[in-house]
Design an enzyme around this catalytic site. Structure first.
Site, mmCIF file in Angstrom:
data_model
loop_
_atom_site.group_PDB
_atom_site.id
_atom_site.type_symbol
_atom_site.label_atom_id
_atom_site.label_comp_id
_atom_site.label_asym_id
_atom_site.label_seq_id
_atom_site.Cartn_x
_atom_site.Cartn_y
_atom_site.Cartn_z
ATOM 1 N N TYR A 18 -2.314 -3.277 5.679
ATOM 2 C CA TYR A 18 -1.311 -2.695 6.565
ATOM 3 C C TYR A 18 -1.834 -2.689 8.001
ATOM 4 O O TYR A 18 -1.141 -3.100 8.931
ATOM 5 C CB TYR A 18 -0.966 -1.277 6.101
ATOM 6 C CG TYR A 18 0.131 -0.631 6.916
ATOM 7 C CD1 TYR A 18 1.460 -0.741 6.537
ATOM 8 C CD2 TYR A 18 -0.160 0.082 8.081
ATOM 9 C CE1 TYR A 18 2.473 -0.152 7.280
ATOM 10 C CE2 TYR A 18 0.842 0.662 8.834
ATOM 11 C CZ TYR A 18 2.152 0.540 8.433
ATOM 12 O OH TYR A 18 3.141 1.106 9.187
ATOM 13 N N HIS A 22 -0.517 -5.045 11.339
ATOM 14 C CA HIS A 22 -0.089 -4.447 12.600
ATOM 15 C C HIS A 22 -0.972 -4.890 13.766
ATOM 16 O O HIS A 22 -0.497 -5.013 14.891
ATOM 17 C CB HIS A 22 -0.015 -2.926 12.488
ATOM 18 C CG HIS A 22 1.247 -2.482 11.834
ATOM 19 N ND1 HIS A 22 1.410 -2.487 10.463
ATOM 20 C CD2 HIS A 22 2.425 -2.063 12.362
ATOM 21 C CE1 HIS A 22 2.639 -2.079 10.185
ATOM 22 N NE2 HIS A 22 3.276 -1.816 11.316
ATOM 23 N N TRP A 76 10.358 -8.654 9.374
ATOM 24 C CA TRP A 76 9.164 -7.803 9.372
ATOM 25 C C TRP A 76 9.176 -6.859 8.173
ATOM 26 O O TRP A 76 8.172 -6.688 7.498
ATOM 27 C CB TRP A 76 9.048 -7.031 10.687
ATOM 28 C CG TRP A 76 7.824 -6.171 10.731
ATOM 29 C CD1 TRP A 76 7.763 -4.815 10.555
ATOM 30 C CD2 TRP A 76 6.472 -6.599 10.927
ATOM 31 N NE1 TRP A 76 6.461 -4.383 10.638
ATOM 32 C CE2 TRP A 76 5.640 -5.459 10.865
ATOM 33 C CE3 TRP A 76 5.882 -7.836 11.159
ATOM 34 C CZ2 TRP A 76 4.269 -5.516 11.016
ATOM 35 C CZ3 TRP A 76 4.500 -7.893 11.318
ATOM 36 C CH2 TRP A 76 3.713 -6.748 11.240
ATOM 37 N N TRP A 77 10.327 -6.260 7.922
ATOM 38 C CA TRP A 77 10.437 -5.369 6.762
ATOM 39 C C TRP A 77 10.095 -6.106 5.472
ATOM 40 O O TRP A 77 9.383 -5.574 4.625
ATOM 41 C CB TRP A 77 11.831 -4.789 6.652
ATOM 42 C CG TRP A 77 12.191 -3.749 7.656
ATOM 43 C CD1 TRP A 77 11.369 -3.114 8.550
ATOM 44 C CD2 TRP A 77 13.491 -3.218 7.875
ATOM 45 N NE1 TRP A 77 12.085 -2.213 9.297
ATOM 46 C CE2 TRP A 77 13.381 -2.259 8.909
ATOM 47 C CE3 TRP A 77 14.735 -3.454 7.304
ATOM 48 C CZ2 TRP A 77 14.476 -1.538 9.370
ATOM 49 C CZ3 TRP A 77 15.820 -2.738 7.758
ATOM 50 C CH2 TRP A 77 15.695 -1.788 8.786
#
Length: 105
Positions: A18, A22, A76-77
């Site tokens: 994660y 990012h 992105w989701w």
């Protein structure tokens, strides 16, 4: 300027992934976030629970909400969905938080 905060959940085995994703946020997604009025956007992890605390500053609630309907946001989701709790459409499950205190200069 409006301040928004919300919580989401990332699965423990994906904390590092994660953060990595990012750190490598797609430039098109960065541009979309800015184009939808975000001045500042931070996400913090509570490692014991997997809870993510997100904080952002925006100009306009409607403009910010429109980000969810963009193709780049939906991509992105989908990219992030395996790492966290999401709805059927891959949107992260998020709970808006109520501001109860703010101190500024």
């Amino acid at each position: 300027m409006l301040r928004k905060a919300f919580v989401m959940t990332v699965y423990p085995q994906y904390y590092e992934e994660y953060e990595k994703r990012h750190a490598e946020l797609w430039s098109a997604m960065q541009e979309a976030i800015k184009a939808h009025g975000a001045h500042s956007y931070s996400i913090f992890l509570h490692p014991a629970t997997g809870q993510l605390f997100a904080y952002l500053e925006i100009n306009d609630e409607q403009l910010w909400d429109a980000l969810a309907s963009t193709e780049i946001c939906r991509q992105w989701w989908a990219y992030m969905a395996p790492l966290m709790e999401t709805y059927a459409n891959n949107q992260p499950v998020s709970i808006d938080l109520k501001q109860v205190f703010h101190l500024s200069r």
